[in-house]
Design a protein around this motif. Sequence first.
Motif, PDB file in Angstrom:
ATOM      1  N   ILE A  72       0.855  -1.198   0.000  1.00 19.05           N
ATOM      2  CA  ILE A  72       0.000   0.000   0.000  1.00 19.05           C
ATOM      3  C   ILE A  72       0.887   1.243   0.000  1.00 19.05           C
ATOM      4  N   ASP A  73       0.673   2.130  -0.968  1.00 21.36           N
ATOM      5  CA  ASP A  73       1.317   3.447  -0.926  1.00 21.36           C
ATOM      6  C   ASP A  73       0.338   4.412  -0.271  1.00 21.36           C
ATOM      7  N   VAL A  74       0.708   4.974   0.867  1.00 21.55           N
ATOM      8  CA  VAL A  74      -0.189   5.886   1.591  1.00 21.55           C
ATOM      9  C   VAL A  74      -0.495   7.096   0.709  1.00 21.55           C
ATOM     10  N   ARG A  75      -1.795   7.347   0.457  1.00 25.66           N
ATOM     11  CA  ARG A  75      -2.211   8.428  -0.434  1.00 25.66           C
ATOM     12  C   ARG A  75      -2.244   9.779   0.282  1.00 25.66           C
ATOM     13  N   PHE A  76      -2.111  10.824  -0.500  1.00 25.00           N
ATOM     14  CA  PHE A  76      -2.182  12.190   0.040  1.00 25.00           C
ATOM     15  C   PHE A  76      -3.502  12.417   0.772  1.00 25.00           C
ATOM     16  N   SER A  77      -4.579  11.881   0.204  1.00 25.82           N
ATOM     17  CA  SER A  77      -5.900  12.092   0.803  1.00 25.82           C
ATOM     18  C   SER A  77      -6.085  11.287   2.084  1.00 25.82           C
ATOM     19  N   GLU A  78      -5.126  10.412   2.402  1.00 24.99           N
ATOM     20  CA  GLU A  78      -5.218   9.590   3.608  1.00 24.99           C
ATOM     21  C   GLU A  78      -4.368  10.157   4.745  1.00 24.99           C
ATOM     22  N   VAL A  79      -3.864  11.363   4.556  1.00 28.04           N
ATOM     23  CA  VAL A  79      -3.006  11.992   5.549  1.00 28.04           C
ATOM     24  C   VAL A  79      -3.779  13.172   6.143  1.00 28.04           C
ATOM     25  N   ASP A  80      -3.709  13.358   7.468  1.00 31.20           N
ATOM     26  CA  ASP A  80      -4.492  14.426   8.105  1.00 31.20           C
ATOM     27  C   ASP A  80      -3.696  15.720   8.214  1.00 31.20           C
ATOM     28  N   MET A  81      -4.291  16.717   8.875  1.00 30.03           N
ATOM     29  CA  MET A  81      -3.675  18.036   8.912  1.00 30.03           C
ATOM     30  C   MET A  81      -2.417  18.096   9.767  1.00 30.03           C
ATOM     31  N   PHE A  82      -2.058  16.993  10.429  1.00 27.38           N
ATOM     32  CA  PHE A  82      -0.795  16.948  11.159  1.00 27.38           C
ATOM     33  C   PHE A  82       0.246  16.104  10.419  1.00 27.38           C
ATOM     34  N   GLY A  83      -0.080  15.725   9.178  1.00 26.42           N
ATOM     35  CA  GLY A  83       0.878  14.978   8.368  1.00 26.42           C
ATOM     36  C   GLY A  83       0.867  13.480   8.618  1.00 26.42           C
ATOM     37  N   HIS A  84       0.014  13.021   9.540  1.00 27.05           N
ATOM     38  CA  HIS A  84      -0.045  11.598   9.895  1.00 27.05           C
ATOM     39  C   HIS A  84      -1.055  10.848   9.026  1.00 27.05           C
ATOM     40  N   MET A  85      -0.743   9.607   8.714  1.00 29.34           N
ATOM     41  CA  MET A  85      -1.731   8.736   8.095  1.00 29.34           C
ATOM     42  C   MET A  85      -2.967   8.728   8.981  1.00 29.34           C
ATOM     43  N   ASN A  86      -4.136   8.971   8.395  1.00 29.28           N
ATOM     44  CA  ASN A  86      -5.379   8.989   9.162  1.00 29.28           C
ATOM     45  C   ASN A  86      -5.685   7.590   9.680  1.00 29.28           C
ATOM     46  N   ASN A  87      -6.187   7.506  10.904  1.00 30.59           N
ATOM     47  CA  ASN A  87      -6.443   6.185  11.491  1.00 30.59           C
ATOM     48  C   ASN A  87      -7.540   5.426  10.746  1.00 30.59           C
ATOM     49  N   VAL A  88      -8.408   6.140  10.035  1.00 29.60           N
ATOM     50  CA  VAL A  88      -9.479   5.461   9.305  1.00 29.60           C
ATOM     51  C   VAL A  88      -8.919   4.690   8.100  1.00 29.60           C
ATOM     52  N   ALA A  89      -7.859   5.227   7.499  1.00 27.51           N
ATOM     53  CA  ALA A  89      -7.294   4.605   6.296  1.00 27.51           C
ATOM     54  C   ALA A  89      -6.854   3.164   6.547  1.00 27.51           C
ATOM     55  N   THR A  90      -6.410   2.856   7.770  1.00 28.36           N
ATOM     56  CA  THR A  90      -5.891   1.508   8.023  1.00 28.36           C
ATOM     57  C   THR A  90      -6.976   0.447   7.820  1.00 28.36           C
ATOM     58  N   PHE A  91      -8.233   0.830   8.085  1.00 29.03           N
ATOM     59  CA  PHE A  91      -9.303  -0.153   7.906  1.00 29.03           C
ATOM     60  C   PHE A  91      -9.599  -0.380   6.423  1.00 29.03           C
ATOM     61  N   ASP A  92      -9.338   0.627   5.597  1.00 31.32           N
ATOM     62  CA  ASP A  92      -9.378   0.452   4.148  1.00 31.32           C
ATOM     63  C   ASP A  92      -8.271  -0.520   3.701  1.00 31.32           C
ATOM     64  N   TYR A  93      -7.093  -0.373   4.292  1.00 27.83           N
ATOM     65  CA  TYR A  93      -5.972  -1.250   3.941  1.00 27.83           C
ATOM     66  C   TYR A  93      -6.281  -2.692   4.362  1.00 27.83           C
ATOM     67  N   PHE A  94      -6.835  -2.846   5.577  1.00 29.05           N
ATOM     68  CA  PHE A  94      -7.199  -4.192   6.054  1.00 29.05           C
ATOM     69  C   PHE A  94      -8.206  -4.808   5.083  1.00 29.05           C
TER      70      PHE A  94
END
Lengths: 148, 148, 148, 148
Positions: B23-45
């Motif tokens: 999985i390449d972490v997408r720009f739209s999956e990163v929040d305003m603090f630069g972190h991968m959003n916690n919701v994205a991980t469930f998409d990856y799962f």
Amino acid sequence: MRKVSYIDDFEHWKSEFDFSIRIDVRFSEVDMFGHMNNVATFDYFEEARIKYMAHIGLFKDLSGDELPVVGDLQCDYHKQVYFGETLYIYVKAQSVGNSSLDLHYLGINEQGDVCITGRGVIINMNKKTGKSAPLSTEHREAILTAVK
Amino acid sequence: MRKVSYIDDFEHWKSEFDFSIRIDVRFSEVDMFGHMNNVATFDYFEEARIKYMAHIGLFKDLSGDELPVVGDLQCDYHKQVYFGETLYIYVKAQSVGNSSLDLHYLGINEQGDVCITGRGVIINMNKKTGKSAPLSTEHREAILTAVK
Amino acid sequence: MRKVSYIDDFEHWKSEFDFSIRIDVRFSEVDMFGHMNNVATFDYFEEARIKYMAHIGLFKDLSGDELPVVGDLQCDYHKQVYFGETLYIYVKAQSVGNSSLDLHYLGINEQGDVCITGRGVIINMNKKTGKSAPLSTEHREAILTAVK
Amino acid sequence: MRKVSYIDDFEHWKSEFDFSIRIDVRFSEVDMFGHMNNVATFDYFEEARIKYMAHIGLFKDLSGDELPVVGDLQCDYHKQVYFGETLYIYVKAQSVGNSSLDLHYLGINEQGDVCITGRGVIINMNKKTGKSAPLSTEHREAILTAVK
């Protein structure tokens, strides 16, 4: 309702919630079988969490040194939800630690059916060190006031 | 790594994985603090789960009477992930029940650091009744072959 | 293929693309009719755009005073895409202005069918003023080298 | 406001809207620069479109032979939107064709500033053939009543 590890007595647990947000399930959150996608619930939890923390006075200023980050998350799916349904997502502070708090979630539909339950720890992180930091007295008191 | 309830011996647990997706972490999956959003991980799962189930021969035909639905999901966040990072999401069948199976997940970055771990039950649902149904002999055997 | 306003001669337009990314359509990006959701394509354009701009040397350092922002976006849907399909999203710089550039997009499936086309302007914004700012000589040259 | 191709006289165009939905910009819809992600607007358009079509009596029964599909979409970004802001997304039927209708969109914030404008064609598709089909008399009349 199926038994879940983080709920001892469901009626008591449910009675402690008094904050909720309303969510209209979006078309884009429904999968090819017409069911609300399981990923969407974590988006709902996030919205509920952010508004709840503002409501009880936590993390009002994110320009400082500290930031709330998600330590873990879990969700149990009790009843299918479909496009066009409305959910009420309740959230409460269940307990508080030195540098973290445990939030619990309940999602019910307009008929009052329990559709989802969940929980997850929020950690108070220091932006510079990237590590957990003790909650301030102000934050701790706000949480203790909220915990039933 | 922080202790989590669904992992007894981490090294042993980790050694049982042999299927992963990139999985390449997408720009739209990163929040305003630069972190991968916690919701994205469930998409990856979800992506990992769908490809893993196809890999071991489960639920190849969704036009029949049965459908896999998510019973519960949980994720623990061990290390922050940033935009542009690549994750390898591993998935394995941990155990099998009468009408369900338990899947476990491990997400590591390119340096081999454990960033996320998780698990969740998949229930075999009958489309007509909306209730759980026993796994077919074929599905049960496919899962038992996969479980280490 | 249906005629679209931003393409004069399709074969010529298509021949100018030489950069693409591969996208596997995710389960969560498919709607209740089995079709790729129309919103997902803008996520694909974003991924393609970010990687293309890095490829031609644009906006490598976002910690400075300038930031690329989206001025407009459009997408035409020519052929339905389904879960499990792979798309190749091509992107090219079509033209450059004083403080902006126009990017064009083409999405084809593994059979080579044109599924989506699109375009959109990227504006060079000054973070402090929130207004558009002339592209630097370095950025302008990188774009002019890329424009066919 | 910047000139856009699908709006001749902005004040006149704006005066024709009389249906809107309220959207609270979610944390997960904000990017690492604090801006509402450009992809989110197409989710908002979709929600507004679905509710508007129900409001004017279109496509009430999706179990029949016909389905509305998106032919094209475009969005112009006029003003940055931030996390926590509320948008009102207006939608109207602009014109009707033999087998399609053109919907226009306007997104304003609570101060009344124009943040986004957009448009897109909806095509009446026959599920069996996968091709466009003439709108029924009932649908055509519902649209003509709505078009100003």
